[in-house]
Design a protein around this motif. Structure first.
Motif, PDB file in Angstrom:
ATOM      1  N   GLY A  61       0.813  -1.029   0.026  1.00 17.05           N
ATOM      2  CA  GLY A  61       0.010  -0.094  -0.135  1.00 17.05           C
ATOM      3  C   GLY A  61       0.724   1.084   0.031  1.00 17.05           C
ATOM      4  N   LYS A  65       1.392   4.231  -3.093  1.00 17.77           N
ATOM      5  CA  LYS A  65       0.843   5.673  -3.056  1.00 17.77           C
ATOM      6  C   LYS A  65       1.100   6.471  -4.006  1.00 17.77           C
ATOM      7  CE  LYS A  65      -0.949   8.261   0.573  1.00 17.77           C
ATOM      8  NZ  LYS A  65      -2.419   7.694   1.107  1.00 17.77           N
ATOM      9  N   ARG A  68      -1.230   4.207  -7.576  1.00 18.05           N
ATOM     10  CA  ARG A  68      -2.332   3.151  -7.578  1.00 18.05           C
ATOM     11  C   ARG A  68      -3.250   2.628  -8.974  1.00 18.05           C
ATOM     12  NH1 ARG A  68      -5.394  -0.498  -7.763  1.00 18.05           N
ATOM     13  NH2 ARG A  68      -7.087  -1.230  -6.545  1.00 18.05           N
ATOM     14  N   GLU A  69      -3.321   3.725  -9.595  1.00 25.14           N
ATOM     15  CA  GLU A  69      -4.137   3.369 -11.042  1.00 25.14           C
ATOM     16  C   GLU A  69      -3.350   2.811 -11.898  1.00 25.14           C
ATOM     17  OE1 GLU A  69      -7.174   3.837 -11.035  1.00 25.14           O
ATOM     18  OE2 GLU A  69      -7.066   4.611  -9.190  1.00 25.14           O
ATOM     19  N   ASP A 109      -4.381   0.744   1.839  1.00 24.31           N
ATOM     20  CA  ASP A 109      -4.521   2.212   1.840  1.00 24.31           C
ATOM     21  C   ASP A 109      -5.303   2.503   0.559  1.00 24.31           C
ATOM     22  OD1 ASP A 109      -4.866   4.770   2.499  1.00 24.31           O
ATOM     23  OD2 ASP A 109      -2.713   5.369   2.067  1.00 24.31           O
ATOM     24  N   THR A 110      -6.506   1.659   0.089  1.00 21.06           N
ATOM     25  CA  THR A 110      -6.984   1.936  -1.017  1.00 21.06           C
ATOM     26  C   THR A 110      -8.506   2.091  -0.854  1.00 21.06           C
ATOM     27  OG1 THR A 110      -7.321   1.098  -3.471  1.00 21.06           O
ATOM     28  CG2 THR A 110      -6.829  -0.515  -1.780  1.00 21.06           C
ATOM     29  N   ASP A 111      -9.266   2.238  -1.869  1.00 21.70           N
ATOM     30  CA  ASP A 111     -10.799   2.232  -1.669  1.00 21.70           C
ATOM     31  C   ASP A 111     -11.338   0.926  -2.307  1.00 21.70           C
ATOM     32  OD1 ASP A 111     -10.949   4.635  -0.531  1.00 21.70           O
ATOM     33  OD2 ASP A 111     -10.979   5.745  -2.427  1.00 21.70           O
TER      34      ASP A 111
END
Length: 302
Positions: A61, A65, A68-69, A109-111
């Motif tokens: 995670g 940072k 992510r995409e 740490d992602t949605d």
């Protein structure tokens, strides 16, 4: 780096991915490894909540940072350790999966998680309940797709018939060709294989000729048999590295979308991803199969 569609999903994964179990515990080094992988065109980053009891997910995670995409982020669930003094237990319930996903999301740490995988499985699991949990998580937007990580034929059969999995992670290499029994059927169901362990714990790399070579062999191969096989492969390699040829082998079947070697250094990422630049001929594949064993799973069958 070639990108392949993962099963029936819209996820596109690089044919060489990154298995994160070997990242270690140094945050700076782990970050360098993951960033190098992304720079080399790797899109599939695979971890699990069980690796270092959640610490591996945290490292991943932090490394992602701001990036992510750039990746298809995959993790796994099913092993519970939060209520036992040591070790873990298999806990594939709907309630636990729904609890565990939130913890993984926090550590990563992602949605959302691109690919959420059941980390194992037995025929005695509450399979309908597990499928319902994954489908609920898709509806809630917490995961995009789901799959299983299993080598058990009876488990694979049930999920192919009853679920919307897009992938099956299986140990698959020249020294473990057991998945080949299932590849055509998996492909016919529009599901992809993620091949783990493509270098057979280093037995399909130059390590086999060093003092670091295992004296235990691999699977049902003795060390002497492995050396004989890799010597034959090297004889027809035409300058290509043994590890690169080995990494390419699982990708010869269209059911296999990606193979995920681990890496504990930036150099290993550099080396592994170079395998994307080579191809195997049909004749080479036939020879590799002639020199190795077509084995089958003898347990967990109907």
């Amino acid at each position: 780096m070639q990108l392949n569609k993962l099963g029936s999903s819209e996820l596109r994964v690089s044919e060489i991915g990154l298995g994160c179990m070997s990242l270690g515990s140094d945050e700076k080094e782990a970050t360098k490894i993951i960033h190098k992988a992304l720079d080399k065109g790797v899109t599939l980053i695979d971890t699990a909540d069980l690796y270092d009891f959640g610490e591996n997910e945290k490292l991943v995670g932090k490394a992602l940072k701001g990036k992510r995409e750039q990746c298809v982020l995959a993790t796994k669930v099913g092993n519970r350790w939060d209520h036992v003094d040591e070790g873990w237990e298999w806990a594939p319930s709907k309630d636990y999966i729904k609890t565990a996903v939130k913890r993984s999301l926090q550590r990563l740490d992602t949605d959302y998680i691109d690919l959420y995988q059941l980390h194992g499985g037995t025929i005695d699991d509450p399979i309908d309940e597990i499928i319902e949990a994954f489908e609920d998580l898709k509806t809630e937007g917490l995961i995009r797709e789901y799959g299983i990580s299993s080598i058990r034929p009876n488990v694979i059969k049930e999920y192919l018939e009853r679920s919307n999995i897009v992938s099956i992670m299986m140990q698959y290499s020249l020294l473990d060709r057991r998945p080949e029994e299932w590849l055509n059927r998996i492909q016919a169901n529009n599901v992809s294989v993620i091949a783990r362990g493509p270098l057979a714990k280093g037995n399909l790399s130059k390590r086999i000729f060093t003092d670091k070579a295992s004296d235990k062999g691999f699977m049902d191969y003795r060390p002497s048999e492995i050396k004989d096989i890799v010597t034959k492969i090297k004889d027809i390699s035409h300058g290509r590295k043994l590890s690169h040829l080995s990494l390419r082998y699982p990708l010869h079947h269209p059911a296999v979308a990606t193979t995920i070697p681990g890496a504990s250094s930036v150099g290993q990422v550099d080396d592994n991803t170079e395998a994307a630049k080579i191809e195997l001929t049909h004749k080479e594949i036939e020879l590799f199969q002639e020199w190795t064993k077509q084995t089958f799973y003898d347990k967990h069958r109907d």
